[in-house]
Design a protein around this motif. Sequence first.
Motif, PDB file in Angstrom:
ATOM      1  N   ASP A  74      18.128   0.813 -47.727  1.00 37.43           N
ATOM      2  CA  ASP A  74      19.046   1.950 -47.569  1.00 37.43           C
ATOM      3  C   ASP A  74      19.704   1.939 -46.192  1.00 37.43           C
ATOM      4  O   ASP A  74      20.896   2.214 -46.050  1.00 37.43           O
ATOM      5  CB  ASP A  74      18.284   3.266 -47.786  1.00 37.43           C
ATOM      6  N   ARG A  75      18.917   1.608 -45.196  1.00 41.29           N
ATOM      7  CA  ARG A  75      19.440   1.527 -43.826  1.00 41.29           C
ATOM      8  C   ARG A  75      20.517   0.444 -43.742  1.00 41.29           C
ATOM      9  O   ARG A  75      21.582   0.648 -43.151  1.00 41.29           O
ATOM     10  CB  ARG A  75      18.294   1.198 -42.866  1.00 41.29           C
ATOM     11  N   LEU A  76      20.240  -0.687 -44.365  1.00 46.72           N
ATOM     12  CA  LEU A  76      21.196  -1.799 -44.328  1.00 46.72           C
ATOM     13  C   LEU A  76      22.451  -1.486 -45.138  1.00 46.72           C
ATOM     14  O   LEU A  76      23.537  -1.984 -44.827  1.00 46.72           O
ATOM     15  CB  LEU A  76      20.526  -3.073 -44.855  1.00 46.72           C
ATOM     16  N   LEU A  77      22.293  -0.651 -46.147  1.00 47.24           N
ATOM     17  CA  LEU A  77      23.458  -0.235 -46.936  1.00 47.24           C
ATOM     18  C   LEU A  77      24.434   0.526 -46.037  1.00 47.24           C
ATOM     19  O   LEU A  77      25.660   0.335 -46.127  1.00 47.24           O
ATOM     20  CB  LEU A  77      23.001   0.655 -48.096  1.00 47.24           C
ATOM     21  N   ASP A  78      23.889   1.358 -45.159  1.00 49.22           N
ATOM     22  CA  ASP A  78      24.730   2.094 -44.221  1.00 49.22           C
ATOM     23  C   ASP A  78      25.360   1.157 -43.202  1.00 49.22           C
ATOM     24  O   ASP A  78      26.478   1.374 -42.732  1.00 49.22           O
ATOM     25  CB  ASP A  78      23.899   3.156 -43.487  1.00 49.22           C
ATOM     26  N   ALA A  79      24.640   0.098 -42.860  1.00 44.15           N
ATOM     27  CA  ALA A  79      25.120  -0.823 -41.825  1.00 44.15           C
ATOM     28  C   ALA A  79      26.162  -1.800 -42.354  1.00 44.15           C
ATOM     29  O   ALA A  79      26.748  -2.564 -41.570  1.00 44.15           O
ATOM     30  CB  ALA A  79      23.946  -1.588 -41.225  1.00 44.15           C
ATOM     31  N   CYS A  80      26.393  -1.786 -43.662  1.00 43.17           N
ATOM     32  CA  CYS A  80      27.338  -2.727 -44.261  1.00 43.17           C
ATOM     33  C   CYS A  80      28.722  -2.616 -43.626  1.00 43.17           C
ATOM     34  O   CYS A  80      29.400  -3.628 -43.389  1.00 43.17           O
ATOM     35  CB  CYS A  80      27.462  -2.474 -45.769  1.00 43.17           C
ATOM     36  N   ALA A  81      29.131  -1.397 -43.361  1.00 46.89           N
ATOM     37  CA  ALA A  81      30.478  -1.156 -42.832  1.00 46.89           C
ATOM     38  C   ALA A  81      30.699  -1.878 -41.514  1.00 46.89           C
ATOM     39  O   ALA A  81      31.761  -2.468 -41.275  1.00 46.89           O
ATOM     40  CB  ALA A  81      30.704   0.339 -42.664  1.00 46.89           C
ATOM     41  N   THR A  82      29.680  -1.896 -40.671  1.00 51.16           N
ATOM     42  CA  THR A  82      29.840  -2.506 -39.341  1.00 51.16           C
ATOM     43  C   THR A  82      29.465  -3.984 -39.314  1.00 51.16           C
ATOM     44  O   THR A  82      30.189  -4.805 -38.769  1.00 51.16           O
ATOM     45  CB  THR A  82      28.972  -1.769 -38.297  1.00 51.16           C
ATOM     46  N   SER A  83      28.333  -4.325 -39.962  1.00 47.23           N
ATOM     47  CA  SER A  83      27.843  -5.704 -39.866  1.00 47.23           C
ATOM     48  C   SER A  83      28.268  -6.589 -41.020  1.00 47.23           C
ATOM     49  O   SER A  83      28.085  -7.799 -40.969  1.00 47.23           O
ATOM     50  CB  SER A  83      26.307  -5.696 -39.787  1.00 47.23           C
ATOM     51  N   GLY A  84      28.800  -5.984 -42.064  1.00 51.44           N
ATOM     52  CA  GLY A  84      29.195  -6.769 -43.216  1.00 51.44           C
ATOM     53  C   GLY A  84      28.122  -6.773 -44.278  1.00 51.44           C
ATOM     54  O   GLY A  84      26.923  -6.766 -43.975  1.00 51.44           O
ATOM     55  N   ALA A  85      28.562  -6.808 -45.537  1.00 53.56           N
ATOM     56  CA  ALA A  85      27.639  -6.684 -46.656  1.00 53.56           C
ATOM     57  C   ALA A  85      26.787  -7.932 -46.832  1.00 53.56           C
ATOM     58  O   ALA A  85      25.620  -7.850 -47.218  1.00 53.56           O
ATOM     59  CB  ALA A  85      28.420  -6.394 -47.942  1.00 53.56           C
TER      60      ALA A  85
ATOM     61  N   PHE B 165      23.096  -4.791 -53.375  1.00 52.71           N
ATOM     62  CA  PHE B 165      23.719  -5.933 -54.048  1.00 52.71           C
ATOM     63  C   PHE B 165      25.089  -5.552 -54.612  1.00 52.71           C
ATOM     64  O   PHE B 165      26.078  -6.282 -54.445  1.00 52.71           O
ATOM     65  CB  PHE B 165      22.788  -6.404 -55.175  1.00 52.71           C
ATOM     66  N   THR B 166      25.152  -4.399 -55.252  1.00 50.25           N
ATOM     67  CA  THR B 166      26.415  -3.928 -55.843  1.00 50.25           C
ATOM     68  C   THR B 166      27.473  -3.715 -54.765  1.00 50.25           C
ATOM     69  O   THR B 166      28.643  -4.065 -54.949  1.00 50.25           O
ATOM     70  CB  THR B 166      26.174  -2.616 -56.613  1.00 50.25           C
ATOM     71  N   ARG B 167      27.040  -3.164 -53.637  1.00 57.00           N
ATOM     72  CA  ARG B 167      27.960  -2.969 -52.516  1.00 57.00           C
ATOM     73  C   ARG B 167      28.566  -4.308 -52.080  1.00 57.00           C
ATOM     74  O   ARG B 167      29.770  -4.431 -51.870  1.00 57.00           O
ATOM     75  CB  ARG B 167      27.225  -2.318 -51.337  1.00 57.00           C
ATOM     76  N   ALA B 168      27.703  -5.309 -51.979  1.00 50.69           N
ATOM     77  CA  ALA B 168      28.169  -6.633 -51.550  1.00 50.69           C
ATOM     78  C   ALA B 168      29.156  -7.209 -52.563  1.00 50.69           C
ATOM     79  O   ALA B 168      30.147  -7.855 -52.191  1.00 50.69           O
ATOM     80  CB  ALA B 168      26.990  -7.576 -51.366  1.00 50.69           C
ATOM     81  N   GLN B 169      28.899  -6.964 -53.830  1.00 48.02           N
ATOM     82  CA  GLN B 169      29.827  -7.439 -54.859  1.00 48.02           C
ATOM     83  C   GLN B 169      31.164  -6.723 -54.756  1.00 48.02           C
ATOM     84  O   GLN B 169      32.237  -7.333 -54.826  1.00 48.02           O
ATOM     85  CB  GLN B 169      29.223  -7.231 -56.254  1.00 48.02           C
ATOM     86  N   GLN B 170      31.119  -5.413 -54.577  1.00 48.51           N
ATOM     87  CA  GLN B 170      32.348  -4.616 -54.516  1.00 48.51           C
ATOM     88  C   GLN B 170      33.192  -4.979 -53.303  1.00 48.51           C
ATOM     89  O   GLN B 170      34.425  -4.972 -53.359  1.00 48.51           O
ATOM     90  CB  GLN B 170      32.006  -3.117 -54.480  1.00 48.51           C
ATOM     91  N   SER B 171      32.506  -5.327 -52.203  1.00 52.32           N
ATOM     92  CA  SER B 171      33.239  -5.673 -50.987  1.00 52.32           C
ATOM     93  C   SER B 171      33.739  -7.116 -51.036  1.00 52.32           C
ATOM     94  O   SER B 171      34.394  -7.582 -50.110  1.00 52.32           O
ATOM     95  CB  SER B 171      32.345  -5.459 -49.769  1.00 52.32           C
ATOM     96  N   GLY B 172      33.401  -7.837 -52.100  1.00 53.48           N
ATOM     97  CA  GLY B 172      33.888  -9.205 -52.246  1.00 53.48           C
ATOM     98  C   GLY B 172      33.092 -10.229 -51.460  1.00 53.48           C
ATOM     99  O   GLY B 172      33.488 -11.392 -51.360  1.00 53.48           O
TER     100      GLY B 172
END
Lengths: 207, 207
Positions: free
Chosen positions: B83-94, B145-152
Amino acid sequence: MSAPQRATLEAAPARADVRRNRRRLLDAARAAFTEGGVDAPPSEIARRAGVGVGTLYRHFPDRASLVDAVLGDRYDTLRDEADRLLDACATSGAFAALTTWLDLFACHLALFQGMADSLRPTLLEPAVDAARGCDAMLAAWDRLFTRAQQSGAIRRDARPRDILRAVNALRWATQGTPTATQEADRLRALLLDGLRYQHTDGIRAGR
Amino acid sequence: MSAPQRATLEAAPARADVRRNRRRLLDAARAAFTEGGVDAPPSEIARRAGVGVGTLYRHFPDRASLVDAVLGDRYDTLRDEADRLLDACATSGAFAALTTWLDLFACHLALFQGMADSLRPTLLEPAVDAARGCDAMLAAWDRLFTRAQQSGAIRRDARPRDILRAVNALRWATQGTPTATQEADRLRALLLDGLRYQHTDGIRAGR
DNA sequence: ACCTGAACACCGTTCAAGT
DNA sequence: ACCTGAACACCGTTCAAGT
């Protein structure tokens, strides 16, 4: 002096009933492996063959030797296929040759339940097992793999034995499910895409 | 009616000596797992704990429940990290978030020998086991995982559970060797490159 | 209630007796 | 020589007896 004798003994046992027992044990083992996997109980195999358990152990001291005997010349066939595909690299491409052979290898792993577990120690490096008649196959795979690397079809920072271990492991991961083969194929395709992924920026995947 | 009672009983056993036995069993199991893997014999665990085997079975009816109890809140921690890493996706990348979490997961798998075998049925779909307290973790991984897929960042034709099974399997493949972790990391990196490989020509890898 | 550990069930392997 | 299968060794689980 004694080497020829041993070879002769192994190739063709003296008595007819010994040959018949061996044949029956192999047939029974194949049937038991097909139904219950390579961990089928010795007692069941002996019962199916119509012999005592002692006879099973006399012919095949440990399970690995029984499995290998049932497998017969499968490893030789796989080696031949690898050599054939090595020749076909020029026309069909090294990557296609690689994936075609790995499909054959995966098919081999799916022969009996528990094959993946049985092969795991053999694929370790250094190998825990004495190589079980598949040395030649492994060497042929190394040649095919090296060819693919030299032709630039796959990345250079991968090792041939790694891929075999991985393919074996991906089969293990899905075993016991109705769609095991299909799912193992999907995971293998993913791995193979990673194998031919060419880095454009020098940054390794992961961390 | 009976639900609160059961919850209370599970959370805090009535007698002090029962709590003490449970604690001793967990400590003994952890020690035995560390030395001999999660398949350590029940008799040895009981001996280490200074209790009879019956007490072990009374507290933990099957091995899975003992393993889960020793694991404690590890799955909750892994869920929190996801969950923490899900929030960090925006800054560090998915993709970075994905690989970071899988490193943590791989580290978890390396805790005891035999963890990969123990987790295999749980990661199957449909799950063979009743989910062993890791449902929330699996759900959090699905989100990441879904976030990473959506972000391409990764391909769309892969399933989240597949990757977990594969990472588990790649750990299994190398277990027992001195450099197991290192080799598992290498194989995982290969798989992850396949996961982010973007097809440019619509042709699937392998046949 | 809970604990103990002998007893039970199971399974892989060996070996004394038989052919 | 080879075969047989009872006997042995081992290990996980249960449950009658004890506290």
